[in-house]
Design an enzyme around this catalytic site. Structure first.
Site, PDB file in Angstrom:
ATOM      1  N   SER A  93       0.849  -1.184   0.000  1.00  0.00           N
ATOM      2  CA  SER A  93       0.000   0.000   0.000  1.00  0.00           C
ATOM      3  C   SER A  93       0.881   1.228   0.000  1.00  0.00           C
ATOM      4  O   SER A  93       1.919   1.255   0.672  1.00  0.00           O
ATOM      5  CB  SER A  93      -0.909   0.001   1.232  1.00  0.00           C
ATOM      6  OG  SER A  93      -1.783   1.116   1.216  1.00  0.00           O
ATOM      7  N   HIS A 107      -2.682   7.317  -4.521  1.00  0.00           N
ATOM      8  CA  HIS A 107      -2.763   6.160  -3.630  1.00  0.00           C
ATOM      9  C   HIS A 107      -2.857   4.895  -4.479  1.00  0.00           C
ATOM     10  O   HIS A 107      -3.476   4.895  -5.550  1.00  0.00           O
ATOM     11  CB  HIS A 107      -4.009   6.269  -2.739  1.00  0.00           C
ATOM     12  CG  HIS A 107      -4.474   4.941  -2.193  1.00  0.00           C
ATOM     13  ND1 HIS A 107      -5.513   4.236  -2.764  1.00  0.00           N
ATOM     14  CD2 HIS A 107      -4.047   4.200  -1.143  1.00  0.00           C
ATOM     15  CE1 HIS A 107      -5.705   3.118  -2.088  1.00  0.00           C
ATOM     16  NE2 HIS A 107      -4.832   3.070  -1.109  1.00  0.00           N
ATOM     17  N   ARG A 111      -3.394  -6.397  -2.828  1.00  0.00           N
ATOM     18  CA  ARG A 111      -3.429  -7.247  -1.639  1.00  0.00           C
ATOM     19  C   ARG A 111      -3.988  -8.633  -1.961  1.00  0.00           C
ATOM     20  O   ARG A 111      -4.680  -8.835  -2.967  1.00  0.00           O
ATOM     21  CB  ARG A 111      -4.274  -6.585  -0.551  1.00  0.00           C
ATOM     22  CG  ARG A 111      -5.681  -6.259  -0.984  1.00  0.00           C
ATOM     23  CD  ARG A 111      -6.406  -5.385   0.025  1.00  0.00           C
ATOM     24  NE  ARG A 111      -7.770  -5.079  -0.423  1.00  0.00           N
ATOM     25  CZ  ARG A 111      -8.085  -4.049  -1.188  1.00  0.00           C
ATOM     26  NH1 ARG A 111      -7.149  -3.209  -1.588  1.00  0.00           N
ATOM     27  NH2 ARG A 111      -9.337  -3.846  -1.550  1.00  0.00           N
ATOM     28  N   HIS A 175     -20.028  11.861   4.030  1.00  0.00           N
ATOM     29  CA  HIS A 175     -20.377  12.972   4.921  1.00  0.00           C
ATOM     30  C   HIS A 175     -20.158  14.329   4.261  1.00  0.00           C
ATOM     31  O   HIS A 175     -20.667  15.339   4.749  1.00  0.00           O
ATOM     32  CB  HIS A 175     -19.590  12.877   6.231  1.00  0.00           C
ATOM     33  CG  HIS A 175     -18.116  12.941   6.056  1.00  0.00           C
ATOM     34  ND1 HIS A 175     -17.373  11.897   5.568  1.00  0.00           N
ATOM     35  CD2 HIS A 175     -17.224  13.934   6.318  1.00  0.00           C
ATOM     36  CE1 HIS A 175     -16.097  12.232   5.531  1.00  0.00           C
ATOM     37  NE2 HIS A 175     -15.975  13.467   5.980  1.00  0.00           N
ATOM     38  N   ARG A 260       0.400  -2.536  13.047  1.00  0.00           N
ATOM     39  CA  ARG A 260       1.288  -1.501  13.580  1.00  0.00           C
ATOM     40  C   ARG A 260       0.731  -0.131  13.208  1.00  0.00           C
ATOM     41  O   ARG A 260       0.653   0.236  12.036  1.00  0.00           O
ATOM     42  CB  ARG A 260       2.689  -1.688  13.005  1.00  0.00           C
ATOM     43  CG  ARG A 260       3.714  -0.695  13.532  1.00  0.00           C
ATOM     44  CD  ARG A 260       5.100  -1.077  13.034  1.00  0.00           C
ATOM     45  NE  ARG A 260       6.108  -0.180  13.556  1.00  0.00           N
ATOM     46  CZ  ARG A 260       6.587   0.870  12.886  1.00  0.00           C
ATOM     47  NH1 ARG A 260       6.116   1.163  11.677  1.00  0.00           N
ATOM     48  NH2 ARG A 260       7.529   1.628  13.417  1.00  0.00           N
TER      49      ARG A 260
END
Length: 304
Positions: A93, A107, A111, A175, A260
């Protein structure tokens, strides 16, 4: 053909290395710092961060391979039958925050998941990449999407339009009632028509990121900018932070699975600003972002 975890891991480690080398060349001065970590429940990873570069204010590229006794809720929301099952998750990522507001943030993520044991085990791939401009250029958005389409088409011409729409829908701030950027492709739960073909598609997506992004960086990195553009960039970065902390499934999965925290949140920008009820002046360059780029469009077929 059963899934080959070692082959996936080998590819992802090499992909992280290739992307980091390409970004260092593109920056022309910054170097990645590496941090290896382990997770008590199982697995670990390799986090790399380039900070205060010539072009990139912050770039994080992480590899992780974690396992556990029970999938967290974020991973079983659409697969309730897997609740409580052991799992293994591998991925790369990355998030890139450029210094120049005319260079978009980007971005990407690829995976692989396995869940369950024995004959009842299931597996799937996911990932994609998306682009978040501050001052958009139609030719950049078109190049980004054409590269995404070229990565998809050899594996099925139906994939790009399907995964482009999925990306538009996923990277939408509910939102705020607005998209995060100009999108790209996004897919999940992908395991057809079998491991070999699905893995080949994942590699095609992972390998497409650098040729999709770096030409845009090279074209825009020397564009002059001032305090006005920088202020707008920091304001719009706030939307990026809101999405990552409120909606992003990858962030939620990482935190719920006991990952982590420093590595999970390395995607956040180093500087960001919020303003109360701010709106761009009609007809301004800032308003053009909202009027032209924060609307789903058929960028791959756009002619400037």
């Amino acid at each position: 053909m059963p899934p080959d975890l070692n082959a996936v891991s080998t590819y992802l480690v090499a992909l992280q290395e290739d992307i980091c080398c390409a970004l260092e060349r593109g920056d022309g001065g910054g170097k990645f710092q590496e941090d290896r970590w382990s997770r008590p429940e199982g697995g670990g990873g390799r986090s790399r961060v380039l900070a205060d570069g010539v072009v990139f204010e912050k770039a994080g590229v992480g590899f992780s391979h974690v396992s556990g006794r029970s999938l967290p809720p974020s991973a079983t929301a659409t697969r309730p039958e897997l609740a409580g099952q052991p799992f293994s998750a591998l991925g790369v990522s990355l998030v890139i925050h450029p210094r120049n507001p005319y260079v978009p943030t980007s971005h990407a993520n690829v995976r692989f998941f396995t869940a369950g044991e024995g004959d009842r085990a299931v597996w799937w791939f996911g990932g994609g990449f998306d682009l978040t401009p501050y001052y958009g250029f139609e030719e950049d958005a078109a190049h980004w999407h054409r590269t995404a389409r070229a990565a998809c088409d050899p594996h099925g011409r139906e994939l790009y339009p399907k995964f482009k729409k999925w990306c538009d829908d996923y990277f939408f701030l509910k939102h705020r009632g607005e998209p995060r950027g100009v999108g790209g492709i996004f897919f999940d739960d992908f395991n057809a028509p079998g491991f070999a073909a699905a893995f080949a598609f994942l590699r095609s997506v992972g390998d497409a990121f650098v040729p999709a992004y770096l030409p845009i960086v090279q074209k825009r990195k020397a564009t002059p900018f001032g305090e006005r553009e920088r202020d707008f960039q920091l304001y719009r970065r706030g939307r990026y932070v809101e999405f990552n902390l409120v909606q992003d499934r990858g962030t939620i999965f990482g935190l719920q699975s006991g990952g982590r925290t420093e590595s999970i949140l390395m995607s956040l920008p180093p500087l960001v600003a919020w303003r109360y009820d701010w709106k761009p002046e009609p007809g301004s360059p800032e308003a053009r972002l909202y009027d032209v780029f924060l609307k789903p469009r058929d960028w791959a077929n756009h002619s400037a």
